[in-house]
Enzyme design. Sequence first.
Site, PDB file in Angstrom:
ATOM      1  N   ASP A 198      -4.243  -8.044   6.461  1.00  0.00           N
ATOM      2  CA  ASP A 198      -5.298  -8.940   5.986  1.00  0.00           C
ATOM      3  C   ASP A 198      -4.821 -10.379   5.842  1.00  0.00           C
ATOM      4  OD1 ASP A 198      -7.046  -6.852   5.889  1.00  0.00           O
ATOM      5  OD2 ASP A 198      -6.808  -6.484   3.752  1.00  0.00           O
TER       6      ASP A 198
ATOM      7  N   GLU B  83       0.839  -1.189   0.000  1.00  0.00           N
ATOM      8  CA  GLU B  83       0.000   0.000   0.000  1.00  0.00           C
ATOM      9  C   GLU B  83       0.879   1.245   0.000  1.00  0.00           C
ATOM     10  OE1 GLU B  83      -3.790  -1.923   2.375  1.00  0.00           O
ATOM     11  OE2 GLU B  83      -2.216  -0.934   3.520  1.00  0.00           O
TER      12      GLU B  83
END
Length: 394
Positions: free
Chosen positions: A163, A147
């Site tokens: 995640d 990210e």
Amino acid sequence: MLTRISTALLAAIALIGALLTLGPPATAAVPDTVPLKITNNSGRGDALHVYNLGTLLTTGQQGWADANGAFHAWPAGGTPPTPAPDASITGPAAGQSATIRIPKFSGRLYFSYGRKLDFRLTTGGLVQPAVQNPSDPNRDILFNWSEYTLNDSGLWLNSTQVDMFSAPYAVGVQRADGSTVSTGHLRTGGYNGFFSALRAQPGGWANLVQSRSDGTVLRALSPLYGVETGALPANVMDDYVNRVWQKYATTTLTVTPFADQPGTKYYGRVSGGVMNFTNASGTVLTSFQKPDAASIFGCHRLLDAPNDAVRGPISRTLCAGFNRSTLLVDSNQPDTTTANFYQDAVTNHYARKIHAQMADGKAYAFAFDDVGQQESLVHDGAPRQAYLTLDPLN
């Protein structure tokens, strides 16, 4: 499949806001695109596919960027979700590198081995892969993502396991002075070491591991997804939470959420089953119900962290304390002494085992792992170049 924004990205956005407020100004103008060097050290012979998906910060549009950094807006989606345009970029073969350009985005850099990812569009935008769902079309693909945010104040680029833990990689940035910093590399043997350690952890933690029918290990789901799917018992953190609530019925929990503001303190006490936080005058500012495992692992719901000056910072601190199991050893939080982390038998063993395998000890193993600067993040206000290095799966 569900449309979902990663909690790691939300945490990164919160961190970026703090950095923009408190950090020094950029020393030079940030160009519209920055080169990203992708190095494939995976040792895998299958094709590599790369994606740069996110929100264009100048307009707020969602879309993808091609290898030259040109932005393409997503077309309208539908119900049921419709296939997204093929946004894949051909990645370098094993042992090789390739350079693409990344625009001023807030988004994700996906990469997959062997097969392209299946992205869909709803009327609300892009549907991210949700491999906790057995029917997700990406369930049997080996993939991962980083990210990043690139804006006028610089680049923030992380490696994340919020995640899932999957195909390993590291991120880096060449700073304005020419020096380079990186994070995210595993220790030698750390990939297999993590899965072996997780499988050996009793109490359902082994159920987080997902494998393909051919035996290929694909990933370990986060404990949040483990609880949500029933792979991990919903009461896995109850014993620790009960002990915390018992302790702070007679002891004050002092939270000093801002490292640069040591005078800003909040005081927590449990009364009537609720933990109330007051200021120095005794005024109750916010309260927390006893959190369950999903709230702890997801740093949400009963531990919601709004972007404000009181509840959000306290909640971030509590989230870190519960995941690291430091709330019983130190009534002054956050506890940033890493020797105290994960020492209780009831803890986030997923996060514990990830940090144990990182070469520099840093990871984003839960959303607010940046409390105490334990996150795997690189940043520079005037980046010359970014790096994404795909590491061996051993």
